[in-house]
Design an enzyme around this catalytic site. Structure first.
Site, mmCIF file in Angstrom:
data_model
loop_
_atom_site.group_PDB
_atom_site.id
_atom_site.type_symbol
_atom_site.label_atom_id
_atom_site.label_comp_id
_atom_site.label_asym_id
_atom_site.label_seq_id
_atom_site.Cartn_x
_atom_site.Cartn_y
_atom_site.Cartn_z
ATOM 1 C CG LEU A 32 -1.897 -0.713 1.286
ATOM 2 C CD1 LEU A 32 -2.986 -1.091 2.102
ATOM 3 C CD2 LEU A 32 -2.547 -1.495 0.239
ATOM 4 C CG HIS B 144 0.780 0.925 12.197
ATOM 5 N ND1 HIS B 144 2.206 0.293 12.211
ATOM 6 C CD2 HIS B 144 0.358 0.191 12.434
ATOM 7 C CE1 HIS B 144 2.159 -0.690 12.444
ATOM 8 N NE2 HIS B 144 0.706 -0.774 12.933
ATOM 9 N NE ARG C 245 4.937 -7.595 21.361
ATOM 10 C CZ ARG C 245 4.592 -6.778 21.969
ATOM 11 N NH1 ARG C 245 4.895 -4.774 21.885
ATOM 12 N NH2 ARG C 245 5.525 -5.904 20.188
#
Length: 447
Positions: A203, A208, A291
């Protein structure tokens, strides 16, 4: 209820976990290498055990030493923090085998999401969107070339078992593909002991964006909104925000609930972060981190949820103390990673802190284990502090951030404070006009 937790980590996250344990009345055991003997988290823990020399492989990655320390001190749970052994399925399994509680997901889910190909197949089966790409690993060059032609250039070649940008290469054309493919496989093998790679459509200018979830043993799953982590260098996050400026409240609620439902159906346990690329109004799954995240504080600021506390309670078998409808997002938060690195070259910097002054005032939080005279060893990750700013809106948040950065004094080592000051005053950042390639473009202009 858990009575004593061994913290299998170091630095600011070890101190963050220790503070949550103190709030819950839980005793703590700190493990440390010889290089960290005088660290703040070691001084504040109820007990401490040296597990080896400075090398991470001989100390913080030394599974027998860490489990032995837990058994010797009578700990009944281990919190791995992030990095090191936090996403090691073998470690999680061994912790449970020794009758201890692993404060994290089930070993099977750590292994599943640690394999990027398996993770992608799993979330696709659960109905979440993924980046177009190969069906699985491509182990033969001829097949890889044919698959790349089918996907269309540019193509991203990614390590199946890794992260942090290692084993990841972009081929903008067929002529570049062979070298990029071979380099990615070689890097993956060296870094992760697994040279399998897969292909995805590259992309061009995505954001993000990641969603935070938490699930208890009874299948109750809640999402705590998203974080925008687009300001990054070589796939390493530098600056994070919550919420993202590109998602509407309606989209956030609908997509977040879909993610939470999928994690409940999977039988997931504890906290987890699903990471996506956002482009042209669409989100595409890329990976899941099983996590607690480095950037979890900004989610805490806008949601009012203490994620480490909830993580411990869920591991202890308790139900979530809130439902999705209880979560109301308020304000805006930004986290700046203060690494011991040169702001221009990003070269790591080790040494002794000769002068330290922490910023304060309304809406300012610092997660750090620094103090005057402490030593920054050269053996570990360069993250030494996190500056977290909260305000009613993004404009006020940026104003507070500039104030706090100008107050922050760390002398004795190089830090990223000058970089963050430049970003906080950058017109494109102020207008939230950026994507994951933004820092690279700035570096090219400056050079």
């Amino acid at each position: 209820m858990i009575k004593k937790i061994l913290i299998a980590n170091r630095g600011e996250i070890a101190l963050r976990i220790l503070r949550a344990c103190k709030d819950l009345g839980i005793s703590t055991v700190a493990v440390h290498s010889t290089a960290d003997a005088d660290a703040m988290y070691v001084r504040l823990a109820d007990e401490s055990v040296c597990v080896g020399p400075p090398s991470p492989r001989e100390s913080y990655l030394n599974i027998p030493a860490i489990i032995s320390a837990a058994c010797i001190t009578g700990a009944d749970a281990i919190h791995p923090g992030f990095g090191f052994l936090s996403e090691n399925a073998t470690f999680a399994h061994m912790v449970e085998e020794h009758g201890l509680t692993f404060i994290g997901p089930k070993a099977e889910h750590i292994a599943m999401m640690g394999d990027k190909i398996m993770a992608k197949k799993t979330v696709a089966r659960l109905g979440l969107p993924t980046v177009p790409g190969s069906e699985g690993a491509v182990t033969r060059l001829e097949k890889a070339i044919a698959t790349a032609d089918e996907i269309g250039y540019p193509v991203l070649i990614k390590a199946a078992g890794g992260g942090g940008g290692r084993g990841m290469k972009v081929a903008h054309s067929k002529d570049e593909f062979v070298q990029a493919y071979e380099t990615a496989r070689r890097e993956a093998g060296i870094s992760f002991g697994n040279d399998r790679v897969y292909l995805e459509k590259y992309l061009a200018n995505p954001r993000h964006i990641e969603f935070q979830v938490i699930v208890d043993q009874f299948g109750n799953a809640v999402h705590l909104g998203e974080r925008d982590c687009s300001l990054q260098r070589r796939n390493q996050k530098v600056w994070e925000e919550a919420p993202s400026t590109v998602l509407t409240p309606e989209f956030r609620d609908k997509f977040g609930r879909k993610i939470a439902k999928s994690m409940s159906e999977l039988g997931y346990l504890g906290v987890g972060t699903l990471e996506f690329l956002y482009e042209n109004g669409e989100l595409f799954f890329i990976e899941m981190n099983t996590r607690i995240q480095v950037e979890h504080p900004i989610t805490e600021m806008i949601s009012g949820v203490d994620l480490i506390r909830e993580q411990i309670l869920v591991a202890a078998g308790e139900k979530l103390s809130f439902t999705q409808d209880d979560i109301i997002f308020r304000g805006h938060a930004i986290e700046c990673r203060i690494n011991a690195e040169n702001s221009d070259t990003f070269m790591p910097s080790a040494g002794k802190i000769s002068n330290y002054h922490c910023p304060g005032g309304p809406g300012v939080r610092v997660d750090s284990a620094l103090f005057d005279g402490c030593k920054i060893p050269p053996y570990y990750d360069s993250l030494i502090a996190k500056l977290i700013i909260y305000a009613r809106n993004r404009e006020q948040c940026l104003a507070r951030l500039r104030r706090a950065l100008n107050e922050y004094v760390i002398e004795g080592v190089d830090t990223l404070i000058p970089l963050h000051l430049r970003l906080a005053n950058n017109e494109d950042v102020i207008k939230a006009h950026f994507d994951i390639h933004f820092l690279e473009r700035i570096a090219e202009k400056e050079n």
